[in-house]
Design an enzyme around this catalytic site. Structure first.
Site: not given
Length: 203
Positions: A68, A111
């Site tokens: 990701s 993230k």
């Protein structure tokens, strides 16, 4: 034992000074030396205490389980996360953070911070806007196409996060924002594999 008493008023002179007799050779010999086992045990305890302090209060290693964050972080990369960085400051746009997933705090996610409390996020024609300003994102994969999103205003004390691999990232666009108390720390260093060792800056 000799007791020396100074009756003068000279500045810096002690009022009393007690002289201890020198330790005899017999007394020195009577003291048992530290055993090698005890010295090793003490060294191990100190090392364990330092490791505990560093791991749980200052820095912590993590590995990257998915794609990701490609191309910034690849699957199975190892990173160091600093817990110290946010003791006296707050996560800012561009920081890569590790946090407890709001929907399942037993899982840790990594993230990039896109917006902080009070800012408004939207995506139009694959361009990210924060408070209607276009944001350059040189860390994204080349020729990335993103679907439109927002506008969404981030609540105070929360963070809007996305993975760099936007089309393969489970992030704030789907499940919402990250509360401040869920933030573990800032990813500051990639230490494995060796050929990719580098610091991880804000952008």
């Amino acid at each position: 034992m000799d007791l020396l008493v100074y009756n003068g008023n000279r500045e810096g002179c002690p009022v009393e000074e007690i002289q201890q007799p020198e330790e005899s050779a017999l007394q020195r010999q009577a003291k048992p030396p530290k055993s090698a086992v005890r010295e090793i045990a003490e060294a191990v305890l100190v090392a364990v205490a330092l490791a505990f302090l560093i791991r749980f209060f200052l820095f912590q290693p993590f590995y990257i389980p998915s794609g990701s964050m490609e191309p910034t972080l690849m699957p199975l990369d190892r990173i160091i996360v600093s817990k110290v960085n946010y003791w006296f400051s707050e996560p800012a746009h561009g920081n890569i953070i590790v946090f407890r997933f709001p929907e399942d705090p037993s899982r840790d996610f990594v993230k990039r911070v896109i917006a902080v409390g009070g800012q408004t996020v939207k995506i139009r024609n694959s361009q990210l806007f924060v408070d209607d300003r276009p944001i350059p994102e040189p860390y994204l994969p080349p020729a990335l196409r993103m679907g439109d999103y927002g506008p969404f205003t981030v609540p105070e004390g929360k963070f809007f996060v996305m993975g760099d691999n936007r089309n393969h990232s489970d992030d704030s666009r789907r499940w919402g924002v990250v509360p401040r108390e869920n933030v573990i720390g800032q990813a500051v260093f990639l230490y494995w594999p060796f050929d990719r060792i580098r610091t991880l800056g804000g952008t």
